[in-house]
Design an enzyme around this catalytic site. Structure first.
Site, PDB file in Angstrom:
ATOM      1  N   ASN A 210      12.698 -10.158  -0.571  1.00 11.67           N
ATOM      2  CA  ASN A 210      13.165 -11.478  -0.173  1.00 11.67           C
ATOM      3  C   ASN A 210      13.673 -12.190  -1.420  1.00 11.67           C
ATOM      4  O   ASN A 210      13.644 -11.623  -2.523  1.00 11.67           O
ATOM      5  CB  ASN A 210      12.058 -12.271   0.542  1.00 11.67           C
ATOM      6  CG  ASN A 210      10.805 -12.435  -0.304  1.00 11.67           C
ATOM      7  OD1 ASN A 210      10.867 -12.491  -1.540  1.00 11.67           O
ATOM      8  ND2 ASN A 210       9.652 -12.522   0.349  1.00 11.67           N
ATOM      9  N   GLU A 213      11.186 -12.586  -4.384  1.00 13.17           N
ATOM     10  CA  GLU A 213      10.936 -11.280  -5.002  1.00 13.17           C
ATOM     11  C   GLU A 213      12.134 -10.831  -5.830  1.00 13.17           C
ATOM     12  O   GLU A 213      11.976 -10.218  -6.896  1.00 13.17           O
ATOM     13  CB  GLU A 213      10.611 -10.257  -3.914  1.00 13.17           C
ATOM     14  CG  GLU A 213       9.259 -10.502  -3.250  1.00 13.17           C
ATOM     15  CD  GLU A 213       9.090  -9.798  -1.912  1.00 13.17           C
ATOM     16  OE1 GLU A 213       7.992  -9.906  -1.328  1.00 13.17           O
ATOM     17  OE2 GLU A 213      10.065  -9.164  -1.444  1.00 13.17           O
ATOM     18  N   ASP A 284       7.991  -6.987   7.437  1.00 13.77           N
ATOM     19  CA  ASP A 284       7.602  -5.659   7.923  1.00 13.77           C
ATOM     20  C   ASP A 284       8.497  -5.234   9.082  1.00 13.77           C
ATOM     21  O   ASP A 284       8.853  -4.055   9.205  1.00 13.77           O
ATOM     22  CB  ASP A 284       6.138  -5.671   8.382  1.00 13.77           C
ATOM     23  CG  ASP A 284       5.179  -6.080   7.277  1.00 13.77           C
ATOM     24  OD1 ASP A 284       5.423  -5.704   6.116  1.00 13.77           O
ATOM     25  OD2 ASP A 284       4.196  -6.789   7.570  1.00 13.77           O
TER      26      ASP A 284
END
Length: 336
Positions: A210, A213, A284
Site C-alpha cells: 500500500n 509501505e 489480503d
C-alpha cells in the site's frame, strides 16, 4: 489518467473457471481475528469508559490465514505454511481451517510460541451504528525458534514445485528468516505482500504494497501522482520485480509493469469510495484475486481491475471478510 475496463463479467467468469486448478502456497504469519460486539449501556463509575453488554463473538483466520481463506472462497487449491502456538487460539484457528476443508499439514504448532490474536471490541447504542472501540493484540516479541525455521527450510525444496503460485504474507512475526526467503525465491512465481523490509524479497515476480509501505520501502515521500511514479520506478528497479501493484485506499490502485527498459503505469480508479465500512483484510483480498487472475492467464491490468473490485466489495463487510466469485461478477461494470 482513467483507463477503460479490460475485463467484463463473462471474461472474469472464464478466468475464474480456472481458479480450481491453481495450486497456491501461502507462507506467512497466521493469526486469529476475534470480533466481540455488544451494546453500550452507560459510562462506568470506576473510570470514564463505556460499559458494554456482551452480545456476540466471531472468530476468523487473520493475517496469512485470511489470505488463505480468500483463496479457498475463490475456489483455488490452497495450503497455508505457518506457525501457531499450543494454545486455545491455535486450536480454534486449526478448527476453522479444517471446517473450510483447508489442508493444515504445513502449519506447525509449538509450545514456545503463542498464536497471534487480534481482538477487536465494538459496540453500539440504541441510536448509533456499531463501531470499534479498542483492539487488543496478543503477539510474539521474539522470532520463532531455530529448530522450526530449520524444519521449514528442510521441507521447502521438496514441496515448492507442487505449487503454481507462492504468496508471502509477511506481517512481521518472524517466519521469514533470511534462509526461508532464499529458498522461497527459487520458485518462479512469488507474490509478496509484506508490511516492511520489501528488499529482503528482491527478485520476487510481484509486490503488492500500500502507499505507506511503498513510502517506507522507497524512502521517498508520496503526496502526489508524480511522487508516486518516482517511488514506484525506484522500487520496481531495486526489487527486480516484473509487477508492482500499489493499493491507494480511496484513490484506487496503480499498477506498474516492467517491460524491457520501460515501466508502464496503469491507474485503476476506486470501485467503491463511499460505502467503506471496514478495511480490515482488504489487502489480503487484493493479493488473492490478483494472484489467481495472473495464474489463470489474465493480463496484469485485468487482474488488477478484478482485485480492485473485490477490495471494494470486501470493505463493505464487517471485520475480516472474504468475497465470492459471484459477487465479483455481479459488480464488474460492462466495457464502454
Amino acid at each position: 489518467m482513467q483507463e477503460l475496463n479490460e475485463i467484463n463479467p463473462t471474461e472474469f467468469q472464464d478466468f475464474a473457471a480456472r481458479f480450481p486448478s491453481v495450486n497456491t502456497l501461502v507462507i506467512g504469519d497466521l493469526a486469529l481475528d476475534e470480533f466481540i460486539s455488544g451494546m453500550t449501556e452507560r459510562i462506568s463509575r470506576e473510570a470514564p469508559v463505556p460499559i458494554i453488554r456482551y452480545h456476540s463473538i466471531k472468530r476468523v483466520p487473520g493475517g496469512a490465514g485470511n489470505t488463505t481463506f480468500n483463496l479457498k472462497k475463490l475456489g483455488a487449491k490452497v495450503s497455508p505454511l505457518g506457525i501457531i502456538g499450543e494454545d486455545t487460539e491455535g486450536v480454534e484457528l486449526m478448527n476453522l481451517f479444517r471446517l473450510a476443508d483447508i489442508e493444515t499439514e504445513l502449519v506447525f504448532s509449538i509450545s514456545e510460541r503463542q498464536t497471534t490474536t487480534k481482538t477487536r471490541i465494538s459496540a453500539h447504542s440504541r441510536q448509533s451504528v456499531t463501531q470499534q472501540i479498542v483492539r487488543i493484540d496478543k503477539k510474539n516479541d521474539s522470532p520463532p525458534p531455530d529448530f522450526v525455521i530449520h524444519k521449514i527450510c528442510s521441507l521447502l525444496p521438496d514441496i515448492l514445485s507442487k505449487f503454481d503460485v507462492v504468496i508471502c504474507s509477511d506481517y512481521g512475526d518472524g517466519i521469514f528468516a533470511e534462509e526461508v526467503i532464499k529458498i522461497v525465491l527459487t520458485h518462479p512465481f512469488v507474490i509478496v505482500d509484506a508490511q516492511k523490509n520489501l528488499r529482503r524479497f528482491r527478485g520476487a515476480k510481484v509486490f503488492t504494497p500500500n502507499v505507506p509501505e511503498a513510502v517506507l520501502a522507497s524512502g521517498l515521500d508520496i503526496s502526489n501522482e508524480a511522487e508516486l511514479v518516482l517511488a514506484a520506478e525506484k522500487l520496481i528497479d531495486e526489487l527486480q520485480a516484473e509487477h508492482l501493484l500499489i493499493t491507494r485506499g480511496e484513490d484506487g490502485m496503480s499498477l506498474f509493469e516492467k517491460k524491457e527498459e520501460t515501466i508502464q503505469h496503469h491507474y485503476i480508479p476506486p470501485f467503491n469510495r463511499t460505502e467503506v465500512f471496514d478495511v480490515t483484510g482488504a489487502g489480503d483480498t487484493v493479493v488473492s484475486v490478483f494472484s489467481l487472475m495472473l495464474a489463470s492467464g489474465a493480463s496484469p491490468l485485468a487482474a488488477a481491475q478484478a482485485s480492485n473490485i473485490a477490495a471494494g466489495l470486501v470493505v463493505r463487510k464487517t471485520g475480516t471478510a472474504t468475497v465470492s466469485i459471484a459477487e465479483i461478477i455481479a459488480a464488474i461494470p460492462l466495457k464502454q
